[in-house]
Design a protein around this motif. Structure first.
Motif, PDB file in Angstrom:
ATOM      1  N   LYS A   2     -19.315 -36.799  37.454  1.00 22.61           N
ATOM      2  CA  LYS A   2     -19.882 -35.546  36.554  1.00 22.61           C
ATOM      3  C   LYS A   2     -20.945 -34.765  37.433  1.00 22.61           C
ATOM      4  O   LYS A   2     -21.074 -33.409  37.330  1.00 22.61           O
ATOM      5  CB  LYS A   2     -20.749 -36.247  35.344  1.00 22.61           C
ATOM      6  CG  LYS A   2     -19.786 -36.618  34.334  1.00 22.61           C
ATOM      7  CD  LYS A   2     -20.428 -37.001  33.105  1.00 22.61           C
ATOM      8  CE  LYS A   2     -19.449 -37.398  31.846  1.00 22.61           C
ATOM      9  NZ  LYS A   2     -20.155 -37.870  30.800  1.00 22.61           N
ATOM     10  N   PHE A 129     -14.259 -31.729  24.750  1.00 26.37           N
ATOM     11  CA  PHE A 129     -15.225 -32.651  25.627  1.00 26.37           C
ATOM     12  C   PHE A 129     -15.823 -31.805  26.744  1.00 26.37           C
ATOM     13  O   PHE A 129     -15.120 -30.979  27.283  1.00 26.37           O
ATOM     14  CB  PHE A 129     -14.718 -34.107  25.938  1.00 26.37           C
ATOM     15  CG  PHE A 129     -14.357 -35.002  25.036  1.00 26.37           C
ATOM     16  CD1 PHE A 129     -15.331 -35.716  24.338  1.00 26.37           C
ATOM     17  CD2 PHE A 129     -12.881 -35.009  24.637  1.00 26.37           C
ATOM     18  CE1 PHE A 129     -15.013 -36.445  23.052  1.00 26.37           C
ATOM     19  CE2 PHE A 129     -12.733 -35.857  23.299  1.00 26.37           C
ATOM     20  CZ  PHE A 129     -13.866 -36.632  22.528  1.00 26.37           C
ATOM     21  N   ASP A 139     -25.871 -33.998  23.478  1.00 27.43           N
ATOM     22  CA  ASP A 139     -25.097 -35.126  23.088  1.00 27.43           C
ATOM     23  C   ASP A 139     -25.736 -36.080  21.965  1.00 27.43           C
ATOM     24  O   ASP A 139     -25.308 -36.285  20.810  1.00 27.43           O
ATOM     25  CB  ASP A 139     -24.944 -36.206  24.245  1.00 27.43           C
ATOM     26  CG  ASP A 139     -23.982 -35.580  25.430  1.00 27.43           C
ATOM     27  OD1 ASP A 139     -23.061 -34.999  24.738  1.00 27.43           O
ATOM     28  OD2 ASP A 139     -24.220 -35.886  26.555  1.00 27.43           O
ATOM     29  N   ILE A 166     -14.731 -39.829  29.519  1.00 28.72           N
ATOM     30  CA  ILE A 166     -15.195 -39.456  28.281  1.00 28.72           C
ATOM     31  C   ILE A 166     -15.741 -40.639  27.691  1.00 28.72           C
ATOM     32  O   ILE A 166     -15.421 -41.743  27.702  1.00 28.72           O
ATOM     33  CB  ILE A 166     -13.956 -39.280  27.117  1.00 28.72           C
ATOM     34  CG1 ILE A 166     -13.076 -37.938  27.632  1.00 28.72           C
ATOM     35  CG2 ILE A 166     -14.719 -38.746  26.001  1.00 28.72           C
ATOM     36  CD1 ILE A 166     -13.844 -36.795  28.029  1.00 28.72           C
ATOM     37  N   GLU A 167     -17.031 -40.446  27.489  1.00 29.11           N
ATOM     38  CA  GLU A 167     -18.058 -41.692  26.989  1.00 29.11           C
ATOM     39  C   GLU A 167     -18.083 -41.722  25.448  1.00 29.11           C
ATOM     40  O   GLU A 167     -17.865 -40.692  24.752  1.00 29.11           O
ATOM     41  CB  GLU A 167     -19.274 -41.442  27.613  1.00 29.11           C
ATOM     42  CG  GLU A 167     -19.072 -41.406  29.315  1.00 29.11           C
ATOM     43  CD  GLU A 167     -20.632 -41.530  30.078  1.00 29.11           C
ATOM     44  OE1 GLU A 167     -21.152 -42.511  29.759  1.00 29.11           O
ATOM     45  OE2 GLU A 167     -20.751 -40.406  30.757  1.00 29.11           O
ATOM     46  N   ASP A 170     -19.926 -39.256  23.640  1.00 26.28           N
ATOM     47  CA  ASP A 170     -19.457 -37.505  23.734  1.00 26.28           C
ATOM     48  C   ASP A 170     -18.950 -37.229  22.365  1.00 26.28           C
ATOM     49  O   ASP A 170     -17.962 -37.978  21.682  1.00 26.28           O
ATOM     50  CB  ASP A 170     -18.529 -37.708  24.853  1.00 26.28           C
ATOM     51  CG  ASP A 170     -19.124 -37.682  26.106  1.00 26.28           C
ATOM     52  OD1 ASP A 170     -20.407 -37.574  26.516  1.00 26.28           O
ATOM     53  OD2 ASP A 170     -18.608 -38.007  27.123  1.00 26.28           O
TER      54      ASP A 170
END
Length: 181
Positions: A2, A129, A139, A166-167, A170
Motif C-alpha cells: 500500500k 475498495f 475507514d 483487502i482488509e 475496508d
C-alpha cells in the motif's frame, strides 16, 4: 504494498499535466453534480481538497449555490473523524496533515444526517475498495456510515487487478466516477 502504491499515485497526481488535470476535474465535477446521488441529497460530506488531490472546491461551491448543506471533515483524536457544516465565512485552519479543516468543532453533523459522502483516495479497485492516504480516518467513519458513497478518480487511479490486500475493515465505495483520458 500500500505504501508503494500511495507513493506511486502521489507522484502521478503531482506530475499530471495542468491542462489534463483541469479538463478531467471539470468533467468529474459535472459528473458528481449531475449524479442521481447528488440530486437526491440534501447534506453532502466532502473533503476540502489539497493539491495534488482532485479539486473539490468547485463541487463545494456548486453545492452551496444549489442550497445543499455541505459538510467538511475534522480529523480528531484517536483517528476519529467528524463532519461540520461549511460556509464561505467559517474559519478554516490547516491540520497537522496539511488539510484545511473547520476551526469550530463544537457542532458535529451526525453521520445519519449526511446523505452523500465523497470519499477521497489514491487508488481504487473496480469493486470500490480503496487505498486512502494512510490515516484510517475514512475507514473508521465508513464502518458506521449508512448513506451513499461516491469517489472521483483519474483513469490511472483505477486498478483492474489490485495487488493490495483487502482488509477486514475496508468498506467499498458504492459508486466510482472515472474521468476519461
Amino acid at each position: 504494498m500500500k505504501e508503494y502504491i500511495r507513493k506511486e499515485m502521489l507522484g502521478k497526481l503531482r506530475d499530471l499535466p495542468a491542462q489534463d488535470r483541469i479538463r478531467m476535474e471539470k468533467e468529474l465535477t459535472k459528473a458528481v453534480c449531475s449524479s442521481q446521488e447528488w440530486k437526491a441529497s440534501k447534506t453532502i460530506g466532502v473533503t476540502w481538497s489539497n493539491f495534488p488531490e482532485i479539486d473539490t472546491h468547485t463541487i463545494i461551491k456548486n453545492g452551496l449555490e444549489e442550497g445543499k448543506r455541505m459538510v467538511v471533515p475534522y480529523s480528531g483524536k484517536n483517528r476519529v473523524m467528524t463532519f461540520h457544516e461549511y460556509s464561505p465565512d467559517i474559519a478554516m485552519a490547516k491540520s497537522k496533515f496539511g488539510i484545511m479543516e473547520p476551526v469550530d468543532k463544537s457542532n458535529p453533523v451526525p453521520p445519519g444526517e449526511i446523505d452523500l459522502l465523497l470519499v477521497p483516495g489514491l487508488a481504487f479497485s473496480e469493486t470500490g475498495f480503496r487505498i486512502g492516504f494512510g490515516g484510517g480516518y475514512y475507514d473508521r467513519y465508513l464502518a458506521a456510515y449508512n448513506g451513499h458513497t461516491l469517489s472521483v478518480l483519474f483513469p490511472f487511479q483505477l486498478f483492474k487487478n489490485p495487488h493490495w490486500e483487502i482488509e477486514a475493515f475496508d468498506v467499498p465505495i458504492q459508486k466510482l466516477l472515472l474521468a476519461t483520458i
